[in-house]
Design a protein around this motif. Sequence first.
Motif, mmCIF file in Angstrom:
data_model
loop_
_atom_site.group_PDB
_atom_site.id
_atom_site.type_symbol
_atom_site.label_atom_id
_atom_site.label_comp_id
_atom_site.label_asym_id
_atom_site.label_seq_id
_atom_site.Cartn_x
_atom_site.Cartn_y
_atom_site.Cartn_z
ATOM 1 N N SER A 186 -8.441 15.593 -15.064
ATOM 2 C CA SER A 186 -7.551 15.020 -15.420
ATOM 3 C C SER A 186 -7.892 12.328 -15.100
ATOM 4 O O SER A 186 -8.501 12.572 -15.811
ATOM 5 N N GLU A 187 -8.376 12.690 -13.615
ATOM 6 C CA GLU A 187 -8.857 11.897 -13.506
ATOM 7 C C GLU A 187 -10.234 11.095 -13.993
ATOM 8 O O GLU A 187 -10.230 10.211 -14.275
ATOM 9 N N ARG A 188 -10.634 12.178 -13.733
ATOM 10 C CA ARG A 188 -12.144 12.071 -14.254
ATOM 11 C C ARG A 188 -12.211 11.645 -15.792
ATOM 12 O O ARG A 188 -12.638 10.793 -16.863
ATOM 13 N N ALA A 225 0.836 -1.228 -0.317
ATOM 14 C CA ALA A 225 0.251 -0.170 -0.331
ATOM 15 C C ALA A 225 0.832 1.334 0.154
ATOM 16 O O ALA A 225 0.390 2.390 -0.626
ATOM 17 N N PRO A 226 2.154 1.546 0.980
ATOM 18 C CA PRO A 226 2.327 2.387 0.506
ATOM 19 C C PRO A 226 2.922 3.071 -0.548
ATOM 20 O O PRO A 226 3.218 4.242 -1.009
ATOM 21 N N TYR A 227 3.886 1.716 -0.882
ATOM 22 C CA TYR A 227 4.189 2.213 -2.760
ATOM 23 C C TYR A 227 3.186 2.603 -3.994
ATOM 24 O O TYR A 227 3.382 3.613 -4.723
ATOM 25 N N VAL A 228 2.465 1.965 -3.397
ATOM 26 C CA VAL A 228 0.785 1.513 -4.563
ATOM 27 C C VAL A 228 0.024 3.384 -4.299
ATOM 28 O O VAL A 228 -0.004 3.803 -5.229
ATOM 29 N N ARG A 229 0.116 3.908 -2.843
ATOM 30 C CA ARG A 229 -0.358 5.391 -2.317
ATOM 31 C C ARG A 229 0.602 6.432 -2.984
ATOM 32 O O ARG A 229 0.503 7.490 -3.730
ATOM 33 N N ARG A 230 1.875 6.149 -2.935
ATOM 34 C CA ARG A 230 2.879 7.212 -3.787
ATOM 35 C C ARG A 230 2.618 7.549 -5.289
ATOM 36 O O ARG A 230 2.023 8.722 -5.970
ATOM 37 N N VAL A 231 1.969 6.491 -6.128
ATOM 38 C CA VAL A 231 1.847 6.385 -7.048
ATOM 39 C C VAL A 231 0.192 7.341 -7.639
ATOM 40 O O VAL A 231 0.036 7.859 -8.363
ATOM 41 N N LEU A 232 -0.934 7.066 -6.636
ATOM 42 C CA LEU A 232 -2.227 7.861 -6.608
ATOM 43 C C LEU A 232 -2.391 8.807 -6.153
ATOM 44 O O LEU A 232 -3.181 10.319 -6.366
ATOM 45 N N ALA A 233 -0.653 9.839 -5.993
ATOM 46 C CA ALA A 233 -1.116 11.196 -5.175
ATOM 47 C C ALA A 233 0.067 11.533 -6.267
ATOM 48 O O ALA A 233 -0.331 12.627 -6.086
ATOM 49 N N GLY A 234 0.088 10.586 -7.302
ATOM 50 C CA GLY A 234 0.614 11.411 -8.689
ATOM 51 C C GLY A 234 -0.034 11.739 -9.385
ATOM 52 O O GLY A 234 -1.604 12.157 -8.916
ATOM 53 N N GLU A 235 0.523 12.148 -10.333
ATOM 54 C CA GLU A 235 -0.618 12.702 -11.922
ATOM 55 C C GLU A 235 -0.407 11.951 -13.108
ATOM 56 O O GLU A 235 -0.826 12.685 -14.715
ATOM 57 N N ASP A 236 0.189 10.667 -13.366
ATOM 58 C CA ASP A 236 -0.109 9.809 -14.269
ATOM 59 C C ASP A 236 -1.551 9.166 -13.825
ATOM 60 O O ASP A 236 -1.214 7.784 -13.573
ATOM 61 N N GLU A 237 -2.258 9.606 -15.433
ATOM 62 C CA GLU A 237 -3.699 8.753 -14.457
ATOM 63 C C GLU A 237 -3.400 7.311 -15.209
ATOM 64 O O GLU A 237 -4.309 6.948 -14.767
ATOM 65 N N THR A 238 -2.722 7.445 -16.710
ATOM 66 C CA THR A 238 -2.460 6.809 -17.501
ATOM 67 C C THR A 238 -2.785 5.347 -15.964
ATOM 68 O O THR A 238 -2.763 4.085 -16.282
ATOM 69 N N TRP A 239 -1.294 5.792 -15.210
ATOM 70 C CA TRP A 239 -0.358 4.402 -14.360
ATOM 71 C C TRP A 239 -1.602 4.000 -13.657
ATOM 72 O O TRP A 239 -1.874 3.122 -12.731
ATOM 73 N N LYS A 240 -2.472 5.309 -12.514
ATOM 74 C CA LYS A 240 -3.066 5.066 -11.774
ATOM 75 C C LYS A 240 -3.744 4.275 -11.874
ATOM 76 O O LYS A 240 -4.622 3.524 -11.671
ATOM 77 N N TYR A 241 -4.894 4.011 -12.755
ATOM 78 C CA TYR A 241 -6.081 3.745 -14.077
ATOM 79 C C TYR A 241 -5.358 1.638 -14.467
ATOM 80 O O TYR A 241 -6.036 1.021 -13.568
ATOM 81 N N HIS A 242 -4.386 2.278 -13.818
ATOM 82 C CA HIS A 242 -3.401 0.028 -15.327
ATOM 83 C C HIS A 242 -3.602 -0.097 -13.560
ATOM 84 O O HIS A 242 -3.894 -1.427 -13.357
#
Length: 126
Positions: free
Chosen positions: A110-112, A63-80
């Motif tokens: 952008s997330e939308r 979770a801590p590693y994923v949380r860093r991605v979710l806090a970022g701005e790479d929406e495609t990465w978040k989606y996948h």
Amino acid sequence: MHPETSVVPSDKFDLAAANAAVEAGWPAIKPSADRLLQWVQDANWPVAQVLAPALATVGAPLAPYVRRVLAGEDETWKYHLIGTVVAQSQELISALRPELERIAFFPTPSERAEEVCDVAREALEQ
């Protein structure tokens, strides 16, 4: 070869490294967690198809590693990442519930636009 290097793919076709990461398992791959998550930026990459299911089995410790991605701005990465790793783990869904709820119900424009809110909502509905 440095042990960490051998479990981190060098390109999207480096299945040997991806399989080595899966075989090593958690906590052996913990030092490489951020770098391994980079290889699930696109679920169509061969290494992502190997790594995503294995990373999902790690559960809450990831979770801590994923949380860093979710806090970022790479929406495609978040989606996948949400669709292929988080949504496949009840532990991760629970650990990341506040982040998933924020994305699902109060997404950034952008997330939308990238439908990250939809995949987050689907994960929460499991």
